[in-house]
Design a protein around this motif. Sequence first.
Motif, short mmCIF file in Angstrom:
data_model
loop_
_atom_site.label_atom_id
_atom_site.label_comp_id
_atom_site.label_asym_id
_atom_site.label_seq_id
_atom_site.Cartn_x
_atom_site.Cartn_y
_atom_site.Cartn_z
N GLN A 1 -8.02 -4.72 -12.23
CA GLN A 1 -9.18 -5.41 -11.65
C GLN A 1 -10.18 -4.44 -11.02
O GLN A 1 -11.36 -4.71 -10.96
N CYS A 2 -9.70 -3.30 -10.55
CA CYS A 2 -10.58 -2.31 -9.91
C CYS A 2 -11.22 -1.46 -10.99
O CYS A 2 -10.53 -0.84 -11.80
N LYS A 3 -12.55 -1.44 -11.02
CA LYS A 3 -13.23 -0.67 -12.06
C LYS A 3 -13.86 0.61 -11.52
O LYS A 3 -14.11 1.54 -12.28
N LYS A 4 -14.08 0.69 -10.20
CA LYS A 4 -14.75 1.86 -9.65
C LYS A 4 -14.34 2.06 -8.19
O LYS A 4 -14.20 1.10 -7.44
N GLN B 271 -8.78 4.77 -16.27
CA GLN B 271 -9.54 3.54 -16.45
C GLN B 271 -10.44 3.22 -15.26
O GLN B 271 -11.26 2.32 -15.33
N ILE B 272 -10.30 3.97 -14.16
CA ILE B 272 -11.12 3.75 -12.97
C ILE B 272 -12.18 4.85 -12.90
O ILE B 272 -11.88 6.02 -13.10
N GLU B 273 -13.40 4.44 -12.59
CA GLU B 273 -14.48 5.41 -12.38
C GLU B 273 -14.44 5.86 -10.93
O GLU B 273 -14.37 5.04 -10.01
N TYR C 3 -14.94 -4.25 -8.16
CA TYR C 3 -14.03 -5.00 -9.02
C TYR C 3 -14.78 -5.69 -10.15
O TYR C 3 -16.00 -5.84 -10.10
N ILE C 4 -14.03 -6.11 -11.18
CA ILE C 4 -14.66 -6.68 -12.37
C ILE C 4 -15.27 -8.05 -12.10
O ILE C 4 -16.08 -8.52 -12.90
N ARG D 121 -6.94 -0.08 -5.19
CA ARG D 121 -6.64 -0.09 -6.62
C ARG D 121 -5.87 -1.35 -7.02
O ARG D 121 -6.14 -1.96 -8.05
#
Length: 137
Positions: free
Chosen positions: A22-25, A57-59, A76-77, A102
């Motif tokens: 779910q965490c993208k950055k 997969q995380i920025e 988050y997405i 995360r």
Amino acid sequence: MTIRALTQVSTGRNGVGAFVLQCKKLEFHYCDWAGSSKGMNIFIKTLLPKFAAEHPQIEFNVSPRPAKHPVVTGHYINGRQKPICVRNLEPTAILQKVKLLRDASGEKLKRVHKPVTSINPSVRGVWSPYHGNGMAV
């Protein structure tokens, strides 16, 4: 009856069974000068490179923020953000906060009144060994 091996390994269809983090950055803001960012500076130099390599997969975004306390923000997405102030924390404590971000879903925290929700509540009620015929204690 003979035993035969599987001819084909099962594969996922249409992303069923796929895990999407779910965490993208994650953004790391720190100050080079302030003492409250001492733990964050050590974290960025020592622990962050390994953590970033484990999570491609995380920025990751690291940027200075002069004369401010250090902050870690998770994006988050679902479009939400969660900032956590990490002033005066040790690098290992900051790593725990980063892992918390995360693993979070990005949803607002909501109070759970009952741990189990059901559309069919029990007719019999809660079972107890002291109901009914009773037990010799």
